[in-house]
Design a protein around this motif. Structure first.
Motif, PDB file in Angstrom:
ATOM      1  N   LEU A 106      35.500  51.044  44.543  1.00 35.89           N
ATOM      2  CA  LEU A 106      36.036  51.324  43.217  1.00 35.89           C
ATOM      3  C   LEU A 106      37.481  51.024  43.098  1.00 35.89           C
ATOM      4  N   GLY A 107      38.107  51.926  43.963  1.00 34.77           N
ATOM      5  CA  GLY A 107      39.440  51.711  44.034  1.00 34.77           C
ATOM      6  C   GLY A 107      39.995  50.354  44.278  1.00 34.77           C
ATOM      7  N   LEU A 108      39.358  49.630  45.006  1.00 31.30           N
ATOM      8  CA  LEU A 108      39.857  47.924  45.601  1.00 31.30           C
ATOM      9  C   LEU A 108      39.358  47.253  44.398  1.00 31.30           C
ATOM     10  N   PHE A 109      38.270  47.573  43.772  1.00 26.85           N
ATOM     11  CA  PHE A 109      37.785  46.892  42.536  1.00 26.85           C
ATOM     12  C   PHE A 109      39.086  46.846  41.403  1.00 26.85           C
ATOM     13  N   LEU A 110      39.394  48.154  41.060  1.00 32.50           N
ATOM     14  CA  LEU A 110      40.625  48.467  40.046  1.00 32.50           C
ATOM     15  C   LEU A 110      41.961  47.711  40.682  1.00 32.50           C
ATOM     16  N   TYR A 111      42.078  47.848  41.952  1.00 31.55           N
ATOM     17  CA  TYR A 111      43.283  47.174  42.522  1.00 31.55           C
ATOM     18  C   TYR A 111      43.243  45.565  42.183  1.00 31.55           C
ATOM     19  N   ASP A 112      42.042  44.925  42.558  1.00 30.43           N
ATOM     20  CA  ASP A 112      42.090  43.396  42.090  1.00 30.43           C
ATOM     21  C   ASP A 112      42.176  42.866  40.651  1.00 30.43           C
ATOM     22  N   HIS A 113      41.837  43.813  39.918  1.00 33.66           N
ATOM     23  CA  HIS A 113      41.831  43.676  38.450  1.00 33.66           C
ATOM     24  C   HIS A 113      42.910  44.101  37.613  1.00 33.66           C
ATOM     25  N   LEU A 114      43.410  45.157  37.771  1.00 32.63           N
ATOM     26  CA  LEU A 114      44.300  46.104  37.166  1.00 32.63           C
ATOM     27  C   LEU A 114      45.656  45.310  36.698  1.00 32.63           C
ATOM     28  N   GLY A 115      45.966  44.431  37.605  1.00 29.14           N
ATOM     29  CA  GLY A 115      47.556  43.891  37.363  1.00 29.14           C
ATOM     30  C   GLY A 115      47.333  42.440  37.032  1.00 29.14           C
ATOM     31  N   GLY A 116      46.299  41.817  36.827  1.00 32.62           N
ATOM     32  CA  GLY A 116      46.228  40.521  36.442  1.00 32.62           C
ATOM     33  C   GLY A 116      46.523  39.591  37.719  1.00 32.62           C
ATOM     34  N   ARG A 117      46.155  39.766  38.755  1.00 32.52           N
ATOM     35  CA  ARG A 117      46.143  39.184  40.029  1.00 32.52           C
ATOM     36  C   ARG A 117      46.093  37.481  40.022  1.00 32.52           C
ATOM     37  N   GLN A 118      46.987  36.730  40.498  1.00 34.38           N
ATOM     38  CA  GLN A 118      46.801  35.317  40.156  1.00 34.38           C
ATOM     39  C   GLN A 118      46.882  34.782  41.448  1.00 34.38           C
ATOM     40  N   LYS A 119      48.049  35.265  42.233  1.00 37.84           N
ATOM     41  CA  LYS A 119      48.046  34.218  43.612  1.00 37.84           C
ATOM     42  C   LYS A 119      47.470  34.681  44.923  1.00 37.84           C
ATOM     43  N   LEU A 120      47.312  36.081  44.989  1.00 36.18           N
ATOM     44  CA  LEU A 120      46.821  36.617  46.000  1.00 36.18           C
ATOM     45  C   LEU A 120      45.435  36.701  46.033  1.00 36.18           C
ATOM     46  N   PRO A 121      44.697  36.526  47.113  1.00 36.53           N
ATOM     47  CA  PRO A 121      43.241  36.557  47.346  1.00 36.53           C
ATOM     48  C   PRO A 121      42.777  38.136  47.140  1.00 36.53           C
ATOM     49  N   GLY A 122      41.523  38.047  46.620  1.00 39.76           N
ATOM     50  CA  GLY A 122      41.066  39.458  46.400  1.00 39.76           C
ATOM     51  C   GLY A 122      40.218  40.126  47.621  1.00 39.76           C
ATOM     52  N   THR A 123      39.847  41.145  47.414  1.00 43.06           N
ATOM     53  CA  THR A 123      38.944  41.963  48.260  1.00 43.06           C
ATOM     54  C   THR A 123      37.988  41.447  48.955  1.00 43.06           C
ATOM     55  N   ARG A 124      37.662  41.501  50.309  1.00 42.52           N
ATOM     56  CA  ARG A 124      36.409  41.150  50.943  1.00 42.52           C
ATOM     57  C   ARG A 124      35.869  42.243  51.868  1.00 42.52           C
ATOM     58  N   THR A 125      34.514  42.349  52.092  1.00 49.74           N
ATOM     59  CA  THR A 125      33.987  43.435  52.942  1.00 49.74           C
ATOM     60  C   THR A 125      33.841  42.868  54.240  1.00 49.74           C
TER      61      THR A 125
END
Length: 510
Positions: A106-125
């Protein structure tokens, strides 16, 4: 004797907040002077974990506004200084004994989406049994996550802000103490002492900003003799540097037994930077050091997760910094907010703005907000401008550092790969100024060991306020980690002979 010219703004403190405010203000066409009692970034701002990050763990304390602002700033800063800030992937091995997996996800999901990420790749398991990132970890850790943040050379970030301020007309005074500031009806009279030579001068400014970091209360009580209802909590954060003990460029974030998180980051190629601690501190900020219990704490955190077991003999060096956090009444030092706030005092005359708290990632926004708070006193002040501006050296098309490195290779084919990489990463587009008209390696002057040549030292004295050998070895660069004790002594002797016995005119000194 005629009065000193009336400045618009005087700033006390040459850390990231002071330098960022000086840059922003000078770019708005205000006349600005900043003083720092030591070297730029000598205090807290050179003793961080070297990260531009949203603060994943702050979500646990419901600091959503701060995390969102920091995540937005993360990509703003990445665009502004691609030579000293670059993406880094962080591996978070999951320990069932600590935070549950659903909470981490949940924390990583919020981290990926809270700031409008554009350049950096998202979370993976990650399957740590299969994926190479799991190789250095103990076998009992089978599952993990990988997410993005950014690395930064913190001391250079401060220097580049000061340099940009100077190039916009600001005067930057290092090793200059603010002895007294007296409020008049429409201005401040500020007495400054040159610590190196003992001389004093008085300057005048329409407004004063106290961005002294851990010394913010000292300035309030002993320099401006003003009052503030705000409280500061000093928290000590320590790091250790050890030889790197894993393959790859990924960093690791582990949860310690007390639920604190520890970063284990690749550092200077063949080393690892591990930290940090969070301990209440009530001593003198100038004398802070990492104690044996903190070093052991950090090693224990690593040894809990990794196959390699660190011992005291592995510690190359350690450092510690004091964070001046706004005291929000939280008992746990880790829970104290990393947010910032201002206290504007205009009673009885000219305005005085105190800066409390803050973190490296949000310095640009802090500076912007500080100038907005003072906008009523400066109707002529220019608009916000730093959002899309690059810092000195970041003038690289499309922020493509690799293409720029290839351009250097074409222009200076004699430049060894590792030296070219060093110049590119520290100076970016300004590498051409450092290299100037050199046509051979010998043209860079005396070689002191590692990647340190005379031309770089002279560049740092001329352009970046380096006044002592330590300024170069520890803050402007990290050459000190790559030179032997004898090589450092030889460089210090040469530097003293060249620059201290015969004072030089320094950049931005007026």
């Amino acid at each position: 004797m005629s009065e000193a010219p009336l400045l618009d703004l005087f700033i006390i403190g040459g850390g990231i907040n002071g330098a960022g405010i000086a840059r922003d203000a000078a770019g708005r066409n205000l006349t600005v002077m900043m003083c720092e009692k030591d070297d730029l970034a000598q205090g807290t701002s050179s003793r961080s974990g070297k990260l531009i990050h949203g603060g994943l763990r702050y979500l646990e304390y419901y600091e959503f506004r701060l995390v969102r602002e920091a995540l937005i700033e993360r990509e703003v800063l990445l665009n502004s200084a691609c030579h000293i800030i670059w993406p880094m992937r962080f591996v978070l091995p999951h320990s069932p004994q600590d935070r549950p997996a659903w909470l981490v996800r949940l924390g990583l999901f919020l981290y990926d989406h809270l700031g409008g990420r554009q350049k950096l790749p998202g979370t993976r398991t990650l399957n740590l049994k299969r994926d190479p990132e799991g190789a250095p970890l103990m076998d009992k850790y089978a599952r993990g996550f990988e997410y993005s943040d950014c690395w930064v050379d913190d001391a250079r970030l401060v220097t580049l802000n000061a340099l940009d301020a100077a190039e916009h007309g600001a005067t930057i005074l290092t090793r200059t103490r603010c002895q007294a500031a007296v409020r008049r009806a429409d201005h401040w009279e500020i007495t400054l002492q040159d610590i190196t030579h003992g001389t004093t001068q008085t300057v005048r400014a329409k407004a004063l900003i106290n961005a002294a970091g851990p010394w913010v209360l000292d300035i309030i009580q002993n320099v401006t003799h003003s009052q503030s209802s705000r409280k500061v909590r000093l928290v000590k954060g320590s790091h250790i540097i050890v030889p790197k003990f894993w393959e790859g460029q990924q960093a690791y974030l582990v949860q310690n037994h007390d639920k604190r998180v520890i970063f284990i980051n690749p550092y200077e190629g063949d080393k690892a930077l591990i930290g940090t601690t969070d301990i209440p501190y009530d001593g003198q900020a100038e004398r802070v050091t990492a104690d044996d219990s903190e070093i052991q704490y950090l090693m224990d955190a690593v040894n809990r997760y990794f196959k390699v077991k660190l011992t005291a003999e592995d510690v190359i060096t350690s450092f510690s910094g004091v964070r001046p956090l706004f005291d929000d009444g939280k008992g746990n030092p880790s829970a104290v907010t990393r947010d910032y706030l201002f206290d504007l005092d205009s009673k009885g005359g000219a305005p005085l703005l105190h800066v409390f708290g803050g973190k490296i990632t949000t310095f640009r926004k802090l500076a912007e907000h500080a100038l907005q708070r003072l906008s009523g006193y400066f109707p002529q002040m220019g608009k916000d401008w730093t959002l899309s501006a690059v810092l000195p050296g970041g003038e690289i098309p499309d922020a493509d550092i690799e293409s720029f490195s290839q351009q250097l290779k074409t222009r200076y084919p004699w430049l060894p790969h590792e030296l070219r990489k060093h110049y590119t990463r520290l100076y970016g587009a300004r590498s051409n100024v450092l290299l100037s008209n050199a046509t051979t390696l010998e043209g860079l002057g005396r070689h002191f060991g590692g990647q340190l040549y005379e031309a770089e030292a002279r560049y740092l004295v001329r352009h970046e306020w380096a006044q002592q050998a330590e300024d170069i070895l520890v803050r402007r660069t990290k050459h000190g980690l790559h030179l032997t004790a004898q090589q450092q002594q030889q460089f210090t002797a040469w530097f003293t002979e060249q620059f201290i016995s015969e004072p030089v005119r320094l950049a931005g000194a007026g």
